[in-house]
Structure formats: structure tokens, C-alpha cells
Design an enzyme around this catalytic site. Structure first.
Site, PDB file in Angstrom:
ATOM      1  N   ARG A 167     -48.875 -16.451  12.107  1.00  0.00           N
ATOM      2  CA  ARG A 167     -47.403 -16.892  11.761  1.00  0.00           C
ATOM      3  C   ARG A 167     -47.233 -16.600  10.295  1.00  0.00           C
ATOM      4  O   ARG A 167     -46.248 -17.425   9.775  1.00  0.00           O
ATOM      5  CB  ARG A 167     -47.093 -18.463  12.194  1.00  0.00           C
ATOM      6  N   SER A 224     -40.546 -23.442  18.170  1.00  0.00           N
ATOM      7  CA  SER A 224     -41.605 -24.800  18.006  1.00  0.00           C
ATOM      8  C   SER A 224     -41.235 -24.991  16.481  1.00  0.00           C
ATOM      9  O   SER A 224     -41.248 -23.982  15.554  1.00  0.00           O
ATOM     10  CB  SER A 224     -43.077 -24.151  18.223  1.00  0.00           C
ATOM     11  N   GLU A 317     -43.456 -24.609  11.008  1.00  0.00           N
ATOM     12  CA  GLU A 317     -43.349 -23.201  11.581  1.00  0.00           C
ATOM     13  C   GLU A 317     -41.828 -22.832  10.936  1.00  0.00           C
ATOM     14  O   GLU A 317     -41.621 -21.630  10.577  1.00  0.00           O
ATOM     15  CB  GLU A 317     -43.385 -23.003  12.709  1.00  0.00           C
TER      16      GLU A 317
HETATM   17  C1  LIG Z   1     -36.264 -20.455  21.917  1.00  0.00           C
HETATM   18  C2  LIG Z   1     -37.019 -19.911  20.860  1.00  0.00           C
HETATM   19  C3  LIG Z   1     -38.546 -19.417  21.187  1.00  0.00           C
HETATM   20  C4  LIG Z   1     -39.361 -18.942  20.242  1.00  0.00           C
HETATM   21  N1  LIG Z   1     -40.553 -18.550  20.462  1.00  0.00           N
HETATM   22  C5  LIG Z   1     -41.370 -17.809  19.518  1.00  0.00           C
HETATM   23  C6  LIG Z   1     -42.628 -17.419  19.758  1.00  0.00           C
HETATM   24  O1  LIG Z   1     -43.167 -17.381  21.008  1.00  0.00           O
HETATM   25  N2  LIG Z   1     -43.266 -17.063  19.038  1.00  0.00           N
HETATM   26  C7  LIG Z   1     -42.820 -17.294  17.376  1.00  0.00           C
HETATM   27  O2  LIG Z   1     -43.696 -16.543  16.827  1.00  0.00           O
HETATM   28  N3  LIG Z   1     -41.819 -17.645  17.210  1.00  0.00           N
HETATM   29  C8  LIG Z   1     -40.850 -18.031  18.292  1.00  0.00           C
HETATM   30  N4  LIG Z   1     -39.613 -18.355  17.769  1.00  0.00           N
HETATM   31  C9  LIG Z   1     -39.352 -18.524  16.489  1.00  0.00           C
HETATM   32  C10 LIG Z   1     -38.509 -17.301  15.983  1.00  0.00           C
HETATM   33  O3  LIG Z   1     -37.748 -16.640  17.083  1.00  0.00           O
HETATM   34  C11 LIG Z   1     -39.337 -16.265  15.370  1.00  0.00           C
HETATM   35  O4  LIG Z   1     -39.924 -16.800  14.241  1.00  0.00           O
HETATM   36  C12 LIG Z   1     -38.465 -15.115  15.038  1.00  0.00           C
HETATM   37  O5  LIG Z   1     -39.369 -13.794  14.699  1.00  0.00           O
HETATM   38  C13 LIG Z   1     -37.546 -15.312  13.685  1.00  0.00           C
HETATM   39  O6  LIG Z   1     -36.719 -14.184  13.491  1.00  0.00           O
HETATM   40  P1  LIG Z   1     -35.365 -14.061  12.984  1.00  0.00           P
HETATM   41  O7  LIG Z   1     -34.695 -12.913  13.057  1.00  0.00           O
HETATM   42  O8  LIG Z   1     -34.506 -15.234  13.802  1.00  0.00           O
HETATM   43  O9  LIG Z   1     -35.581 -15.014  11.504  1.00  0.00           O
HETATM   44  P2  LIG Z   1     -34.605 -16.062  10.864  1.00  0.00           P
HETATM   45  O10 LIG Z   1     -34.681 -17.357  11.662  1.00  0.00           O
HETATM   46  O11 LIG Z   1     -33.290 -15.499  10.637  1.00  0.00           O
HETATM   47  O12 LIG Z   1     -35.279 -16.184   9.530  1.00  0.00           O
HETATM   48  C14 LIG Z   1     -36.577 -16.637   9.372  1.00  0.00           C
HETATM   49  C15 LIG Z   1     -37.198 -16.319   8.145  1.00  0.00           C
HETATM   50  O13 LIG Z   1     -37.473 -14.836   8.016  1.00  0.00           O
HETATM   51  C16 LIG Z   1     -36.737 -14.263   6.720  1.00  0.00           C
HETATM   52  N5  LIG Z   1     -36.252 -12.934   7.135  1.00  0.00           N
HETATM   53  C17 LIG Z   1     -35.575 -12.516   8.005  1.00  0.00           C
HETATM   54  N6  LIG Z   1     -35.161 -11.318   8.347  1.00  0.00           N
HETATM   55  C18 LIG Z   1     -35.787 -11.007   6.973  1.00  0.00           C
HETATM   56  C19 LIG Z   1     -35.744  -9.516   6.611  1.00  0.00           C
HETATM   57  N7  LIG Z   1     -35.181  -8.364   7.185  1.00  0.00           N
HETATM   58  N8  LIG Z   1     -36.679  -9.312   5.564  1.00  0.00           N
HETATM   59  C20 LIG Z   1     -37.178 -10.387   4.761  1.00  0.00           C
HETATM   60  N9  LIG Z   1     -37.161 -11.404   5.434  1.00  0.00           N
HETATM   61  C21 LIG Z   1     -36.540 -11.731   6.374  1.00  0.00           C
HETATM   62  C22 LIG Z   1     -35.576 -15.231   6.286  1.00  0.00           C
HETATM   63  O14 LIG Z   1     -35.331 -15.187   5.207  1.00  0.00           O
HETATM   64  C23 LIG Z   1     -36.399 -16.583   6.892  1.00  0.00           C
HETATM   65  O15 LIG Z   1     -37.216 -17.112   5.744  1.00  0.00           O
HETATM   66  C24 LIG Z   1     -38.790 -18.880  18.818  1.00  0.00           C
HETATM   67  C25 LIG Z   1     -37.551 -19.330  18.402  1.00  0.00           C
HETATM   68  C26 LIG Z   1     -36.776 -19.881  19.574  1.00  0.00           C
HETATM   69  C27 LIG Z   1     -35.193 -20.238  19.151  1.00  0.00           C
END
Ligand SMILES: Cc1cc2nc3c(=O)[nH]c(=O)nc-3n(C[C@H](O)[C@H](O)[C@H](O)COP(=O)(O)OP(=O)(O)OC[C@H]3O[C@@H](n4cnc5c(N)ncnc54)[C@H](O)[C@@H]3O)c2cc1C
Length: 323
Positions: A167, A224, A317
Site C-alpha cells: 500500500r 478499508s 490506509e
Molecule cells: C469500496 C472501496 C473498496 C476499496 N477496496 C480497496 C482494495 O481492495 N484495495 C486497495 O488497495 N484499496 C481499496 N480501496 C481504497 C481506494 O479505492 C484505493 O486506494 C484507490 O486506489 C485510490 O484511488 P483514488 O483515485 O480514489 O485516489 P484518491 O482517494 O483521490 O487519493 C488518494 C491519494 O492518492 C493521491 N493521488 C491520486 N491521484 C494521483 C495522481 N495522479 N498523482 C499523484 N497522486 C495522486 C492523492 O493525492 C491522495 O493522497 C477501496 C475503497 C473503497 C471506497
């Protein structure tokens, strides 16, 4: 000319449906627009910038954010054949993982099936090395191209140079020489294999169905809240208690959900936020009106309880954005 929108509600961009207004908000579609945005930000003397993806891992504050939120919507995707079996996919960081998976099904590309139902963007997944069902995004990454918001430099990093771990990645590092929120991931190159579209689709659907059965997806949430705990950090007595629960994903861990459940915290509510009974590592905005402070209090309540019961320090996380 790209415009910076003013006073934009972050609630709309939050999977948790929590958050006040950002002073400025913008969605550049390509590198040229991003550079234009940074010029404007510099001229206006904006100091604070935050990079947003799908908002699926974010806790925004009710007070919003006194700065500029940049949400890159770089959505280009293309595949090229390296050999009859090996395909390289170049994808923009703003692409939703779901859209990337649709592309894989359409083009018969295998390797990312584990990500079925993973919400958020490719950029967010790379930054946090998202993973599930024994897969992690790092397993498919060839290289990552990023843009430094401070000095405008573009850097191409091969997989090994991204420091991927459970992660996390170099893009998440804080402290000295931190890249977190300084380097915006613009593009990711992935190595995939030619496969059978129908099998790929079924494998993805399996994961989506599993998530629907196990996760409280009917309520706003951010996945999570805590990382699972490496068994090396678990005291012997707790290890014995959790023996049957240990998962190897990607190394032996005690699930945070198990510890929270054992501590009797399922269903615990603070204000409009609640620890899910369906998946105790999820906090749900069950009322639709939870405040960021409700969630923060619930997170520290869980950490204290788990520490006093198991001598384990749970690590978040999720990402909290200070106003
Ligand atoms: C229902 C649900 C289930 C999930 N299941 C999982 C799972 O199974 N495994 C898992 O690992 N995670 C899981 N997650 C967490 C989440 O979906 C992941 O961490 C996802 O990859 C985050 O992506 P995001 O685009 O939404 O990032 P955001 O939530 O928008 O941002 C998260 C971080 O990433 C940074 N960021 C985003 N885009 C960029 C970019 N282009 N460049 C640099 N930094 C950036 C942001 O600044 C922030 O610090 C889950 C979430 C939900 C709601």
C-alpha cells in the site's frame, strides 16, 4: 484558457460524501492544461495544492481546503503489441480502474482481473500500490511518468525505481525529499498478457460480486480505514488468537477487520459515522450527514481500543486532507 473554479464542494468528489469547499478546483485534461493551471496558481500566489483522484481513499475536512485542488482527468489509453502474447498498455492517470478493466475485457488483456470492483483512478492506485485478491498494481507496472508540481520536471521511473511496497510507493513518501503531493502521476505503462475476453470478464465479475457480499457498498465509505498488520508486529498471544484469520496478501498479515471485531467495536457509532457490522475495517457514513470530526474521533477511538487490548498500533490506509 482553463479556468479555476472557486468555492467547490469537496463532498461531491468524496466517496464518503464528506467535506467542505475547496477555495479553487480544476480538472486539467492534459499536460498543457496542467502547466497553464500552475502558471495561474503561481501568478495568484497560491501556496497549497492538492492532487485528487477518484476521492475513494480520502477524508476531507468539513472546513474544506484553503488552496487549489487539481484533479487530473488524463484519460487516454492505448495498447501496443510487444509479442503475440505480450501487450503494453499506456494509460492516463485519471482513468478509472473500472474503465481500464472494460478496456482489458474489450481487447482480451489479462493481468488486472484482481482489481475487479476496485474504485478510484489509476493514478491513485499506483500512488498507494492498491491491491486485492493477491494482486497488486505493481505486478503490472512497467513504468510511471510523473510531473513535479514544484519545478515542472517530468520523470520516468521504471517499476523498481517506484519503491513499491504494501500500500505504498515512492509517490506516497513523506518527510525529507517527499514526493507525496509534489509529483503528479500523469501516465502509467502496464504489461499485460493476451487472454480470453470471456474468462477475463468472469474473473472480474467474481471479484465485484465478492465485494458486494462482504463490503457495505450501500453506504458512503472510503474502503478499508486501516492497513492489515504484518504478523511480525503482532504479539504472540494475539497471533495465537488470530491464527485462523491470517491472510497472505501480499505477506502474512492479521486483518485489521478481525482485530476490530474481536475488540467488540462493530456497530460503534460516533455522530453520523459508524463502524460497519458487515466489514469492521470500514467506517460508513450511515446517516449521510457524518462530519469529518465524527470519522476522526471514531478512528482514534478504534486505535486506542486496539492498542489497549492487543498492544498493536493500527496505521491508517486512508488520506486525511487538512484544511
Ligand atoms: C469500496 C472501496 C473498496 C476499496 N477496496 C480497496 C482494495 O481492495 N484495495 C486497495 O488497495 N484499496 C481499496 N480501496 C481504497 C481506494 O479505492 C484505493 O486506494 C484507490 O486506489 C485510490 O484511488 P483514488 O483515485 O480514489 O485516489 P484518491 O482517494 O483521490 O487519493 C488518494 C491519494 O492518492 C493521491 N493521488 C491520486 N491521484 C494521483 C495522481 N495522479 N498523482 C499523484 N497522486 C495522486 C492523492 O493525492 C491522495 O493522497 C477501496 C475503497 C473503497 C471506497
Amino acid at each position: 484558457m482553463i479556468k479555476l473554479a472557486k468555492n467547490v464542494s469537496l463532498k461531491k468528489y468524496s466517496h464518503f460524501k464528506i467535506g467542505g469547499q475547496a477555495d479553487f478546483f480544476v480538472e486539467p485534461k492534459n499536460l498543457e492544461e496542467l502547466k497553464e493551471v500552475l502558471e495561474k496558481a503561481k501568478k495568484e500566489g497560491m501556496k497549497k495544492i492538492f492532487i485528487l483522484g477518484g476521492g475513494t481513499n480520502m477524508l476531507f475536512d468539513d472546513k474544506g481546503f484553503r488552496g487549489l485542488v487539481i484533479r487530473p482527468v488524463f484519460n487516454k489509453i492505448e495498447a501496443s503489441e510487444i509479442s503475440p502474447d505480450d501487450i503494453e498498455v499506456k494509460a492516463g492517470s485519471g482513468l478509472l480502474v473500472g474503465e481500464l478493466l472494460n478496456f482489458c475485457v474489450e481487447k482480451n488483456l489479462s493481468g488486472l482481473e484482481w482489481a475487479g470492483g476496485l474504485p478510484g483512478t489509476l493514478g491513485g492506485a499506483v500512488r498507494g500500490n492498491a491491491g486485492a485478491f493477491k494482486g497488486e498494481i505493481k505486478d503490472s507496472v512497467i513504468k510511471v511518468i510523473s510531473f513535479n508540481l514544484t519545478n515542472g520536471k517530468i520523470t520516468e521511473r521504471k517499476n523498481k525505481e517506484c519503491d513499491f511496497y504494501y500500500r505504498t510507493s515512492i509517490f506516497k513518501k513523506k518527510g525529507n525529499n517527499a514526493l507525496s503531493n509534489k509529483e503528479l502521476i500523469i501516465e502509467v505503462v502496464l504489461a499485460l498478457k493476451k487472454g480470453n475476453g470471456e474468462n477475463i470478464k468472469n474473473s472480474i465479475l467474481e471479484k465485484i460480486n465478492y465485494r458486494h457480499l462482504r463490503q457495505p457498498l450501500n453506504y458512503p465509505n472510503i474502503g478499508s480505514i486501516f492497513k492489515n498488520v504484518n504478523i511480525e508486529k503482532v504479539p504472540q498471544a494475539t497471533l495465537e488468537l488470530s491464527e485462523k484469520e491470517i491472510k497472505t496478501d501480499p505477506f502474512p498479515v492479521v486483518p485489521a477487520a478481525f482485530l476490530i471485531s474481536e475488540a467488540g467495536l462493530k456497530g460503534k457509532k460516533i455522530g453520523g459515522a459508524k463502524i460497519s457490522e458487515k466489514h469492521p475495517n470500514f467506517i460508513i457514513n450511515f446517516s449521510g450527514r457524518a462530519k469529518s470530526s465524527d470519522v476522526k474521533k471514531l478512528i482514534s477511538f478504534v486505535k486506542k481500543k486496539i492498542f489497549s487490548k492487543f498492544s498493536i498500533y493500527l496505521e491508517e490506509e486512508v488520506v486525511y486532507l487538512k484544511p
